[in-house]
Write a protein that holds these residues in place. Structure first.
Motif, PDB file in Angstrom:
ATOM      1  N   SER A   1      57.037-113.087 103.123  1.00  0.00           N
ATOM      2  CA  SER A   1      56.761-112.620 101.981  1.00  0.00           C
ATOM      3  C   SER A   1      55.519-112.946 100.706  1.00  0.00           C
ATOM      4  N   GLN A   2      55.961-114.170 100.364  1.00  0.00           N
ATOM      5  CA  GLN A   2      54.931-114.227 100.333  1.00  0.00           C
ATOM      6  C   GLN A   2      54.050-114.699 100.633  1.00  0.00           C
ATOM      7  N   LEU A   3      53.163-114.244 101.389  1.00  0.00           N
ATOM      8  CA  LEU A   3      51.254-115.013 102.392  1.00  0.00           C
ATOM      9  C   LEU A   3      50.660-113.325 100.975  1.00  0.00           C
ATOM     10  N   HIS A   4      51.594-112.293 101.062  1.00  0.00           N
ATOM     11  CA  HIS A   4      51.510-111.322 100.113  1.00  0.00           C
ATOM     12  C   HIS A   4      49.710-110.571 101.180  1.00  0.00           C
ATOM     13  N   VAL A   5      50.430-110.189 102.651  1.00  0.00           N
ATOM     14  CA  VAL A   5      50.041-109.581 103.303  1.00  0.00           C
ATOM     15  C   VAL A   5      49.550-108.046 102.724  1.00  0.00           C
ATOM     16  N   SER A   6      47.939-107.589 102.558  1.00  0.00           N
ATOM     17  CA  SER A   6      48.162-106.892 102.170  1.00  0.00           C
ATOM     18  C   SER A   6      48.388-105.439 102.366  1.00  0.00           C
ATOM     19  N   LYS A   7      48.439-104.787 103.920  1.00  0.00           N
ATOM     20  CA  LYS A   7      49.257-103.979 104.286  1.00  0.00           C
ATOM     21  C   LYS A   7      50.153-104.631 105.960  1.00  0.00           C
ATOM     22  N   PRO A   8      51.320-103.699 106.395  1.00  0.00           N
ATOM     23  CA  PRO A   8      51.610-104.194 107.184  1.00  0.00           C
ATOM     24  C   PRO A   8      50.887-104.582 108.778  1.00  0.00           C
ATOM     25  N   ILE A   9      51.791-105.173 109.341  1.00  0.00           N
ATOM     26  CA  ILE A   9      50.466-105.813 110.485  1.00  0.00           C
ATOM     27  C   ILE A   9      51.263-104.740 112.106  1.00  0.00           C
ATOM     28  N   ASP A  10      51.098-103.527 112.185  1.00  0.00           N
ATOM     29  CA  ASP A  10      51.054-102.985 113.753  1.00  0.00           C
ATOM     30  C   ASP A  10      51.781-103.729 114.685  1.00  0.00           C
ATOM     31  N   ARG A  11      50.842-104.764 115.050  1.00  0.00           N
ATOM     32  CA  ARG A  11      50.589-105.497 116.614  1.00  0.00           C
ATOM     33  C   ARG A  11      50.930-106.608 116.241  1.00  0.00           C
ATOM     34  N   LEU A  12      51.516-107.454 116.757  1.00  0.00           N
ATOM     35  CA  LEU A  12      51.616-109.492 116.680  1.00  0.00           C
ATOM     36  C   LEU A  12      51.323-109.970 117.662  1.00  0.00           C
ATOM     37  N   ILE A  13      49.964-109.950 117.632  1.00  0.00           N
ATOM     38  CA  ILE A  13      49.483-111.461 118.690  1.00  0.00           C
ATOM     39  C   ILE A  13      49.850-112.764 118.875  1.00  0.00           C
ATOM     40  N   ILE A  14      50.877-113.281 119.547  1.00  0.00           N
ATOM     41  CA  ILE A  14      51.143-114.821 119.030  1.00  0.00           C
ATOM     42  C   ILE A  14      50.433-115.298 120.115  1.00  0.00           C
ATOM     43  N   THR A  15      49.604-116.104 120.312  1.00  0.00           N
ATOM     44  CA  THR A  15      48.421-117.208 121.112  1.00  0.00           C
ATOM     45  C   THR A  15      49.044-118.510 120.667  1.00  0.00           C
TER      46      THR A  15
ATOM     47  N   PHE B   1      57.981-113.847 110.855  1.00  0.00           N
ATOM     48  CA  PHE B   1      57.028-112.282 110.903  1.00  0.00           C
ATOM     49  C   PHE B   1      57.351-111.107 110.493  1.00  0.00           C
ATOM     50  N   TYR B   2      59.142-110.926 110.353  1.00  0.00           N
ATOM     51  CA  TYR B   2      59.036-109.987 109.712  1.00  0.00           C
ATOM     52  C   TYR B   2      58.520-109.302 108.573  1.00  0.00           C
ATOM     53  N   PRO B   3      59.007-109.994 107.943  1.00  0.00           N
ATOM     54  CA  PRO B   3      58.048-109.239 106.168  1.00  0.00           C
ATOM     55  C   PRO B   3      57.291-108.760 106.541  1.00  0.00           C
ATOM     56  N   VAL B   4      56.193-109.781 107.484  1.00  0.00           N
ATOM     57  CA  VAL B   4      54.767-108.474 107.211  1.00  0.00           C
ATOM     58  C   VAL B   4      53.767-107.595 108.379  1.00  0.00           C
ATOM     59  N   LEU B   5      55.498-107.250 108.773  1.00  0.00           N
ATOM     60  CA  LEU B   5      55.255-106.343 110.172  1.00  0.00           C
ATOM     61  C   LEU B   5      55.480-104.472 109.661  1.00  0.00           C
ATOM     62  N   ALA B   6      54.750-103.855 110.120  1.00  0.00           N
ATOM     63  CA  ALA B   6      54.921-102.168 109.601  1.00  0.00           C
ATOM     64  C   ALA B   6      56.628-101.941 110.785  1.00  0.00           C
TER      65      ALA B   6
ATOM     66  N   VAL C   1      66.455-104.123 115.997  1.00  0.00           N
ATOM     67  CA  VAL C   1      66.939-102.513 116.439  1.00  0.00           C
ATOM     68  C   VAL C   1      66.358-101.584 115.646  1.00  0.00           C
ATOM     69  N   GLY C   2      67.147-102.350 114.204  1.00  0.00           N
ATOM     70  CA  GLY C   2      66.855-100.721 112.937  1.00  0.00           C
ATOM     71  C   GLY C   2      65.322-100.918 112.294  1.00  0.00           C
ATOM     72  N   LEU C   3      64.598-101.547 112.385  1.00  0.00           N
ATOM     73  CA  LEU C   3      63.546-101.541 112.295  1.00  0.00           C
ATOM     74  C   LEU C   3      62.387-101.111 113.176  1.00  0.00           C
ATOM     75  N   GLY C   4      62.992-101.271 114.963  1.00  0.00           N
ATOM     76  CA  GLY C   4      62.632-100.528 115.990  1.00  0.00           C
ATOM     77  C   GLY C   4      61.476-101.645 116.409  1.00  0.00           C
ATOM     78  N   HIS C   5      61.338-102.217 116.068  1.00  0.00           N
ATOM     79  CA  HIS C   5      60.590-103.803 116.563  1.00  0.00           C
ATOM     80  C   HIS C   5      60.591-103.751 118.389  1.00  0.00           C
TER      81      HIS C   5
END
Length: 335
Positions: free
Chosen positions: A218-232, A242-247, A270-274
């Motif tokens: 959350s300290q990264l101060h990402v401007s808007k939440p991320i909808d899809r996260l692709i881990i390469t 990464f949950y603090p920056v996810l939609a 479960v609670g955030l529906g990820h």
């Protein structure tokens, strides 16, 4: 009969050079003179097996079987890690042949001569892809596995209006950034350091965040939440980082090959529906669409080039194994 030069793994983990008399082609097969081969992280996992290395092949067809109708002598073609499927199961009939329960992929028993780091290969026509003229062979090689690996989750899971986070800017990540940006997605890149920030932005990313030493994202101060996260990235970490920056209802797509378990916090998931969604190698239909897209949008791969000699293969393998390869390695007979 063609006498092929091949580069194989060995029990010691050292690449060795061998020669092999290829069998005569069958009616549905073609003979390919290999010109280039990509080097993938999966090859490093196979170094102690006596198989022909490589599964990102590019070459020129020199002979076709009597039943071949799609490809001709002189065509430039490529192939990836998939060697055969049953062709009749549900997965095959809906165009998801990569998930065929009887799929035979790179390195499986009985396919030890089907690699791409060699001079010639015999391949089934149906598992070859014609390379568009607009794509160079050096760019095409990494697309045969790496490109397809990132393409499928992007087209199946990501909408053009969504914010797509890409973790890692290596062999997979730098291709994923380009595809996602050309699809219209808002691309956000996460990497351990700022070393590749300028390159990521030039490739199409709109935002970049360095994560090394940051315990609370959350300290990264990402401007808007991320909808899809692709881990390469091949690094293992608790997905909860990464949950603090996810939609809410975000999708997490791990793509790198590794052992062990995925770790994620139960109740927040479960609670955030990820959703955590696996994605296998590319099937034939999306692979052809990916090549067409790459050609139209001038997708290129950042590669280190090595001669396809024993010294060249060993050098490339050592650099990749030691984590020193800058994006992708490509071996070529012309280098």
């Amino acid at each position: 009969m063609v006498h092929a030069i091949q580069f194989r793994g060995s029990p010691s983990g050292e690449v060795i050079q061998t020669s092999f008399n290829l069998p005569d082609i069958q009616s549905d097969e073609v003979l390919v003179r290999v010109t280039h081969s990509g080097l993938c992280g999966s090859d490093i996992h196979k170094l102690q097996l006596p198989l022909v290395l490589g599964h990102e092949g590019i070459g020129i067809i020199e002979e076709t079987g009597s039943a071949c109708s799609r490809l001709r002598v002189g065509d430039r073609v490529g192939w990836g890690p998939l060697n055969s499927t049953c062709g009749t199961c549900e997965m095959c009939t809906i165009g998801k042949d990569a998930y065929c329960p009887n799929a035979k992929m790179y390195s499986v028993e009985g396919y030890d001569t089907q690699g791409s780091i060699c001079s010639h290969a015999v391949r089934k026509e149906q598992w070859l892809f014609k390379i568009p003229d607009a794509i160079s062979s050096a760019d095409a090689a990494p697309l045969m596995c790496g490109g397809g690996t990132v393409w499928v989750p992007l087209v199946e899971q990501c909408k053009p209006y969504e914010r797509v986070g890409i973790v890692g800017i290596g062999g997979l990540g730098h291709i994923a950034i380009q595809f996602a940006a050309k699809m219209g997605c808002d691309v956000v890149v996460f990497s351990s350091t700022d070393d590749k920030k300028e390159e990521a932005l030039k490739l199409g990313a709109s935002e970049f965040y360095a994560t090394k030493g940051v315990a609370d994202y959350s300290q990264l101060h990402v401007s808007k939440p991320i909808d899809r996260l692709i881990i390469t990235s091949s690094a293992k970490f608790n997905l909860g980082l990464f949950y603090p920056v996810l939609a809410r209802n975000a999708t997490i797509l791990p793509l790198s090959v590794d052992g062990g378990d995925l770790t994620a916090p139960y109740m927040p998931t479960v609670g955030l529906g990820h959703s955590i969604v696996g994605s296998c190698i590319c099937s034939r239909y999306p692979q052809n669409k990916m090549l067409d897209f790459a050609a139209r949008h001038q997708i290129t791969c950042m590669v280190e080039k090595y001669p396809m000699t024993l010294a060249g293969v060993r050098e490339a393998v050592d650099r990749l194994r030691d984590g020193k390869m800058r994006y992708r390695g490509v071996l070529g007979w012309e280098y």
